[in-house]
Design a protein around this motif. Sequence first.
Motif, mmCIF file in Angstrom:
data_model
loop_
_atom_site.group_PDB
_atom_site.id
_atom_site.type_symbol
_atom_site.label_atom_id
_atom_site.label_comp_id
_atom_site.label_asym_id
_atom_site.label_seq_id
_atom_site.Cartn_x
_atom_site.Cartn_y
_atom_site.Cartn_z
ATOM 1 N N GLY A 75 -0.656 10.488 12.635
ATOM 2 C CA GLY A 75 -0.431 9.064 12.438
ATOM 3 C C GLY A 75 -0.250 8.651 10.997
ATOM 4 O O GLY A 75 -0.224 9.466 10.078
ATOM 5 N N VAL A 76 -0.120 7.344 10.832
ATOM 6 C CA VAL A 76 0.118 6.726 9.529
ATOM 7 C C VAL A 76 -1.184 6.656 8.739
ATOM 8 O O VAL A 76 -2.238 6.384 9.299
ATOM 9 C CB VAL A 76 0.689 5.300 9.731
ATOM 10 N N GLY A 77 -1.090 6.883 7.437
ATOM 11 C CA GLY A 77 -2.227 6.721 6.538
ATOM 12 C C GLY A 77 -1.776 5.921 5.330
ATOM 13 O O GLY A 77 -0.698 6.161 4.794
ATOM 14 N N VAL A 78 -2.579 4.940 4.905
ATOM 15 C CA VAL A 78 -2.236 4.119 3.747
ATOM 16 C C VAL A 78 -3.433 4.007 2.812
ATOM 17 O O VAL A 78 -4.582 4.199 3.216
ATOM 18 C CB VAL A 78 -1.768 2.702 4.155
ATOM 19 N N THR A 79 -3.163 3.665 1.557
ATOM 20 C CA THR A 79 -4.214 3.525 0.555
ATOM 21 C C THR A 79 -3.723 2.650 -0.589
ATOM 22 O O THR A 79 -2.565 2.251 -0.619
ATOM 23 C CB THR A 79 -4.645 4.905 0.015
ATOM 24 N N ASP A 80 -4.598 2.345 -1.525
ATOM 25 C CA ASP A 80 -4.249 1.810 -2.844
ATOM 26 C C ASP A 80 -3.876 0.347 -2.959
ATOM 27 O O ASP A 80 -2.979 0.006 -3.690
ATOM 28 C CB ASP A 80 -3.103 2.607 -3.460
ATOM 29 N N ASN A 81 -4.521 -0.552 -2.326
ATOM 30 C CA ASN A 81 -4.310 -1.949 -2.684
ATOM 31 C C ASN A 81 -5.640 -2.505 -3.138
ATOM 32 O O ASN A 81 -6.336 -3.187 -2.391
ATOM 33 C CB ASN A 81 -3.744 -2.755 -1.521
ATOM 34 N N GLY A 82 -5.972 -2.208 -4.379
ATOM 35 C CA GLY A 82 -7.254 -2.628 -4.930
ATOM 36 C C GLY A 82 -7.220 -4.065 -5.426
ATOM 37 O O GLY A 82 -6.168 -4.681 -5.569
ATOM 38 N N PRO B 39 0.828 -1.199 0.000
ATOM 39 C CA PRO B 39 0.000 0.000 0.000
ATOM 40 C C PRO B 39 0.864 1.252 0.000
ATOM 41 O O PRO B 39 2.018 1.221 0.399
ATOM 42 C CB PRO B 39 -0.789 -0.122 1.302
ATOM 43 N N ARG B 40 0.304 2.318 -0.475
ATOM 44 C CA ARG B 40 0.998 3.605 -0.506
ATOM 45 C C ARG B 40 0.817 4.326 0.815
ATOM 46 O O ARG B 40 -0.275 4.357 1.355
ATOM 47 C CB ARG B 40 0.430 4.487 -1.608
ATOM 48 N N ARG B 41 1.895 4.924 1.267
ATOM 49 C CA ARG B 41 1.815 5.712 2.503
ATOM 50 C C ARG B 41 1.332 7.115 2.155
ATOM 51 O O ARG B 41 1.868 7.761 1.260
ATOM 52 C CB ARG B 41 3.192 5.802 3.161
ATOM 53 N N LEU B 42 0.328 7.563 2.865
ATOM 54 C CA LEU B 42 -0.203 8.915 2.675
ATOM 55 C C LEU B 42 0.326 9.882 3.724
ATOM 56 O O LEU B 42 0.113 11.083 3.613
ATOM 57 C CB LEU B 42 -1.734 8.907 2.770
ATOM 58 N N ASP B 43 0.983 9.347 4.751
ATOM 59 C CA ASP B 43 1.425 10.232 5.829
ATOM 60 C C ASP B 43 2.632 11.048 5.402
ATOM 61 O O ASP B 43 3.376 10.672 4.507
ATOM 62 C CB ASP B 43 1.735 9.427 7.095
ATOM 63 N N GLU B 44 2.787 12.185 6.056
ATOM 64 C CA GLU B 44 3.854 13.126 5.733
ATOM 65 C C GLU B 44 4.515 13.590 7.025
ATOM 66 O O GLU B 44 3.844 13.757 8.036
ATOM 67 C CB GLU B 44 3.286 14.337 4.986
ATOM 68 N N GLU B 45 5.813 13.774 6.950
ATOM 69 C CA GLU B 45 6.550 14.300 8.099
ATOM 70 C C GLU B 45 6.319 15.804 8.150
ATOM 71 O O GLU B 45 6.647 16.515 7.214
ATOM 72 C CB GLU B 45 8.039 13.981 7.963
ATOM 73 N N THR B 46 5.714 16.278 9.219
ATOM 74 C CA THR B 46 5.409 17.697 9.384
ATOM 75 C C THR B 46 6.106 18.213 10.637
ATOM 76 O O THR B 46 6.614 17.414 11.436
ATOM 77 C CB THR B 46 3.884 17.918 9.537
ATOM 78 N N PRO B 47 6.113 19.525 10.854
ATOM 79 C CA PRO B 47 6.681 20.051 12.094
ATOM 80 C C PRO B 47 5.968 19.513 13.342
ATOM 81 O O PRO B 47 6.549 19.459 14.418
ATOM 82 C CB PRO B 47 6.494 21.562 11.965
ATOM 83 N N GLU B 48 4.718 19.074 13.200
ATOM 84 C CA GLU B 48 3.948 18.526 14.323
ATOM 85 C C GLU B 48 4.097 17.014 14.436
ATOM 86 O O GLU B 48 3.452 16.385 15.266
ATOM 87 C CB GLU B 48 2.459 18.880 14.186
ATOM 88 N N GLY B 49 4.924 16.387 13.590
ATOM 89 C CA GLY B 49 5.089 14.939 13.587
ATOM 90 C C GLY B 49 4.429 14.319 12.361
ATOM 91 O O GLY B 49 4.061 15.017 11.415
ATOM 92 N N LEU B 50 4.248 13.010 12.389
ATOM 93 C CA LEU B 50 3.659 12.287 11.268
ATOM 94 C C LEU B 50 2.163 12.577 11.193
ATOM 95 O O LEU B 50 1.423 12.334 12.150
ATOM 96 C CB LEU B 50 3.900 10.785 11.477
#
Length: 134
Positions: A116-123, A92-103
């Motif tokens: 937190g972590v976000g994932v998508t795209d395993n159809g 799956p693709r990770r949708l999360d991004e490293e930001t100044p406030e964390g993931l």
Amino acid sequence: SEAYARECCFVSKALKAQVKIGTSLISQAQALRSLDAEVGTKSFKALVDAGKALWRRELRRVEVLDAGPPTSATFRRLEVFYTCLYRVLLFPRRLDEETPEGLMHWSPYNGRVVAGVGVTDNGFWDTFRTVYPL
């Protein structure tokens, strides 16, 4: 505003252009941070070489010990195998991004940016075409 000064539009007769793009599902400011963190001042060649090294490392996690005799059919099976392995590793693709406030990630469930972590795209089609042949 000053924060988005790098957005531009231009017309040129130049035959070559170097374009660096940052993306984010969170905000334009986050896209700029991601661009600076991931690309920064690296050359196109350096980015390509780093990408190739990363994929080599991932694909070498699986080694075919006995693929069979060195025939065109064997090489074709290996090509199919490693192509499927490459595609499996895309998901799956990770949708999360490293930001100044964390993931953080943009949630499709509530339309908000959440921690937190976000994932998508395993159809199903992707699974059928990539995972099952392995």
